[in-house]
Design an enzyme around this catalytic site. Structure first.
Site: not given
Length: 218
Positions: A86-87
């Site tokens: 998850v960025k």
């Protein structure tokens, strides 16, 4: 050093994978838009398609900028595939979200990092990766590679496990410079990766070998 490709283009990902050097993929909303991928459902499907192409980490970016929204989007993204990272943007709510995701065993990539202070907070929160933007710093007459080197040095001093993922790579020389600076990962366009193959002496040498072979063998 790991090689990630910075794109949402499936053909380019496949080409990099076929080259035998691809370790992962990074994407962002701009790259998704470039490929004409519209709507959350279609974007999620595209992430899954990417994960099927490469046996490595795939960064999928949240769109929300508030804590609750990041948590909601990040948890949903993390369920798409085991390779998803998850960025999250390096803002206050982003750091809080990284801390939460870390406590839940969800891997993260802290993006839009432009200072050692930001990188320090990301590592303290438990980010899996931190992404200093080399090219964008260079665009402002700053030294992006120097930032990478400073972050690498700081992480080694304090034994942080966060990996330095050099992003916003503009050309092949950036890759070499980031490798020399000690980056754990570079994420770059396909052309920059392929540029590592280029050298006039290689071309000249190969041409001579072929010419000499033909003289003898016809």
């Amino acid at each position: 050093m790991k090689f990630f490709i910075d794109t949402a283009n499936l053909a380019q990902i496949q080409e990099a994978y076929d080259l035998g050097v691809l370790d992962g993929v990074t994407t962002n909303p701009s790259l998704m838009a470039k490929e004409g991928i519209k709507g959350v459902e279609n974007q999620h499907k595209h992430y899954i398609d990417i994960c099927r192409l490469v046996n490595g980490d795939v960064s999928a970016e949240v769109i929300a900028t508030d804590y609750e929204g990041m948590i909601r989007e990040g948890e949903e993204l993390a369920t798409l595939n085991e390779h998803i990272v998850v960025k999250v943007p390096c803002i206050a709510d982003g750091i809080k979200a990284i801390k939460y995701f870390t406590s839940k065993g969800i891997r993260t990539n802290c993006t839009l990092v432009f200072s050692t202070g930001q990188a320090l907070l990301a590592a303290k929160a438990g980010a899996t990766y931190v992404s200093p933007f080399v090219g964008r710093l260079d665009d402002t007459c700053s030294d992006g590679v120097n930032l990478v080197a400073h972050i690498v040095g700081m992480y080694r001093t304090y034994h942080f496990k966060t990996q330095v993922l050099a992003a916003s790579i503009r050309h092949t020389q950036h890759i070499i410079q980031c490798a020399e600076a000690g980056a754990d990962v570079v994420t770059c366009p396909l052309d920059a990766i392929k540029g590592l193959l280029n050298h006039p002496l290689t071309d000249a040498g190969l041409a001579k070998f072929i010419a000499d072979y033909k003289k003898i063998n016809g």
